[in-house]
Enzyme design. Structure first.
Site, PDB file in Angstrom:
ATOM      1  CD  GLU A  60       5.435  -3.190 -12.104  1.00 20.45           C
ATOM      2  OE1 GLU A  60       5.114  -2.337 -11.844  1.00 20.45           O
ATOM      3  OE2 GLU A  60       3.539  -3.926 -11.745  1.00 20.45           O
ATOM      4  CB  SER A  93       2.947  16.927   6.361  1.00 22.46           C
ATOM      5  OG  SER A  93       2.522  16.218   6.672  1.00 22.46           O
ATOM      6  CB  ALA A 122       1.644   0.297   0.577  1.00 21.49           C
ATOM      7  N   GLY A 123       4.246   0.989  -2.017  1.00 20.05           N
ATOM      8  CA  GLY A 123       4.511   0.887  -3.584  1.00 20.05           C
ATOM      9  C   GLY A 123       3.353   1.247  -4.094  1.00 20.05           C
ATOM     10  CG  LEU A 124      -0.659   1.256  -3.462  1.00 21.70           C
ATOM     11  CD1 LEU A 124      -1.726   1.288  -1.812  1.00 21.70           C
ATOM     12  CD2 LEU A 124      -0.641   0.455  -4.503  1.00 21.70           C
ATOM     13  CB  SER A 146       7.093   9.537  -3.507  1.00 23.12           C
ATOM     14  OG  SER A 146       7.546   8.634  -4.491  1.00 23.12           O
ATOM     15  CD  GLU A 154      10.736   9.690  -7.048  1.00 23.46           C
ATOM     16  OE1 GLU A 154       9.752   9.895  -7.256  1.00 23.46           O
ATOM     17  OE2 GLU A 154      10.914   8.790  -6.167  1.00 23.46           O
ATOM     18  CG  ASP A 198       5.642   5.296  -9.943  1.00 18.62           C
ATOM     19  OD1 ASP A 198       5.187   4.619 -11.100  1.00 18.62           O
ATOM     20  OD2 ASP A 198       6.449   4.861  -9.142  1.00 18.62           O
TER      21      ASP A 198
END
Ligand code: GLA
Length: 371
Positions: free
Chosen positions: A35, A66, A116-118, A121, A153, A165
Site C-alpha cells: 500500500e 449513467s 469504498a476504496g474499491l 473510478s 485521473e 488501480d
C-alpha cells in the site's frame, strides 16, 4: 455476457433507441499487500473483484448516460466533477497520446461500491478506455491504456493517484493476483487459489467514505518524496532499512512503512508461490500494523476489524487501498466467514460505528470487450 454488461446494453437501447456497437466492462480491485508503494516506484499485489463497471457504446454523438445516476451528460473538454469526468478524461488522454477518437455515445452501468476504496473510478476509466480503443480500432496495449487512464485521473480529473488501480483493472486475470513493479511497469500474474485450500477472501466495507482529494493522501506522497530527497535517492524504492537511521520524526515513519512494505510484497509473492497462506496472513497483519503505526492511514473501524480477526485466529487481515476509511480484507477459513462477519457487526454496533458490509469474492478477470 455478464449481467452488468446486459444492463449497460439495455440502458443504451432504452436511452438511444438503437443497439450499441459493443460493450466493455472492467472490475474494481482489492490490494492484497503493497500500500502506497506504487507512487514510490515499488511493488503492489492487487486482484480484481467481481464487481464491475460496464459501458455499451457506439461511434457518433456526444451523450453519456449513467443508469446508476439515471442522468445524461455530454462529452466535452470541460469538467463538472461528476462521473462523466472519467470517460471525458480518457477521451482527452487518447488525444494527448496523439490518437484521435471521434464522437461517441455511451451508456454506463456499474456495481462497484462507490467511495469504498474499491476503485470504481479506475473501473469506469478502464472500461471507457477499452471501449474507445476497440470502437476506433486503435490497437493499444493494456499497459499503455492503463498509463493513459492514470494520466486522465491525474491530469484531467485532478487526483494524484499512482498506477495500481488502473493496472489492476486492465491487467488482472481470473484466479490470480497481479504483481506489478511500479517502476518498470512490468506485471506478472501470480496464481491465487484460496478455494482449494479451504480459504476465502472477505472484504469488510466499514462504510466510512474516503475521498482521495480531501484526505492525507497527498500529504503522505509529499512526505515520501521529502524522505527520498533527504536520502539522496530517486524514489523510496531505492532505499533499504539500513538507510532509515538518516531520517527522523514523521519522515522516518512514512519511509519505514514504504521500505518494509516493498519487502513484504515480495515475501507475499513467495508465500503465494509455495501456497504458504499462514505466511501470507502474517505478512498482512504486519502490513496493517505498519499502516496503523507508521503510515498512519488506518481508522478506528479498520483497526477494530483487524484486531477482532487477529484475536479470533483469522489467518490474515489488513486495510486495503488508500486508507482513511474504506475496506479491510481478510483471508479466512471458508467455514469461518459468517462467524467473522457476525462478530464484526456486533463489535461495530457496540462501538456505535456504521454497520459494516461484507463481500466474499474470488479473484476475477480484468477488463474485457464483449460485442
Ligand atoms: C489509491 C491510489 C493508488 C494507491 C493506493 C494506495 O487506491 O489510487 O494509486 O496509491 O491508494 O496503495
Amino acid at each position: 455476457m455478464r449481467e452488468i454488461e446486459e444492463k449497460a446494453v439495455q440502458a443504451y437501447r432504452t436511452r438511444f433507441e438503437e443497439n450499441p456497437e459493443l460493450v466493455a466492462s472492467a472490475p474494481g480491485r482489492i490490494n492484497l499487500i503493497g500500500e502506497h508503494t506504487d507512487y514510490n516506484g515499488g511493488f503492489v499485489l492487487p486482484c480484481a473483484i467481481g464487481h464491475r463497471v460496464a459501458v455499451a457504446a457506439a461511434r457518433g454523438g456526444v451523450e453519456l448516460y449513467s443508469s446508476n445516476f439515471n442522468e445524461t451528460r455530454t462529452m466535452s473538454d470541460e469538467r463538472d466533477s461528476s462521473w462523466a469526468d472519467y470517460p471525458r478524461g480518457v477521451a482527452w488522454g487518447f488525444g494527448e497520446e496523439g490518437r484521435e477518437v471521434g464522437g461517441f455515445r455511451a451508456a454506463f452501468a456499474g456495481d462497484v461500491p462507490l467511495g469504498a476504496g474499491l476503485s470504481s473510478s479506475a473501473a469506469i476509466e478502464a472500461a471507457s478506455a477499452l471501449a474507445l480503443d476497440a470502437l476506433f480500432g486503435l490497437g493499444m496495449g493494456r499497459k499503455e491504456l492503463a498509463v493513459l487512464c492514470q494520466r486522465a485521473e491525474n491530469e484531467f480529473v485532478g487526483v494524484n493517484s499512482g498506477i495500481m488501480d488502473q493496472y489492476a483493472s486492465l491487467l488482472c486475470e481470473e484466479g490470480a493476483a497481479l504483481l506489478v513493479d511500479c517502476r518498470s511497469l512490468e506485471a506478472e500474474s501470480v496464481p491465487l487459489d484460496l478455494e482449494s485450500a479451504g480459504l476465502a477472501l472477505l472484504v469488510c466495507d466499514t462504510r466510512v467514505e474516503r475521498g482521495l482529494a480531501d484526505t492525507g493522501y497527498n500529504e503522505r506522497r509529499a512526505a515520501c518524496e521529502r524522505a527520498a530527497r533527504t536520502l539522496g535517492v530517486e524514489q523510496l524504492r531505492d532505499a533499504g532499512v539500513e538507510d532509515l537511521d538518516r531520517l527522523s520524526g514523521e519522515d522516518l515513519k512514512r519511509a519505514r512503512h514504504i521500505v518494509t512494505e516493498n519487502a513484504r510484497v515480495l515475501e507475499a509473492v513467495e508465500a503465494l508461490r509455495t501456497e504458504d497462506f499462514c505466511e501470507l496472513g502474517r505478512l498482512m497483519y504486519r502490513s496493517h500494523a505498519s499502516m496503523r503505526d507508521d503510515f498512519e492511514i488506518s481508522t478506528r473501524e479498520l483497526d477494530a476489524f483487524v484486531e477482532l480477526a487477529e484475536t479470533t485466529g483469522v489467518l490474515g487481515t489488513r486495510l486495503t487501498g488508500a486508507g482513511f476509511g474504506g475496506c479491510a480484507i481478510a483471508v479466512v477459513r471458508t467455514e469461518e466467514t459468517e462467524a467473522l462477519a457476525r462478530r464484526a457487526r456486533e463489535t461495530f454496533a457496540g462501538c456505535d460505528f456504521e454497520e459494516p458490509v461484507f463481500y466474499e469474492f474470488v479473484p476475477a478477470a480484468g477488463a474485457e470487450v464483449a460485442r
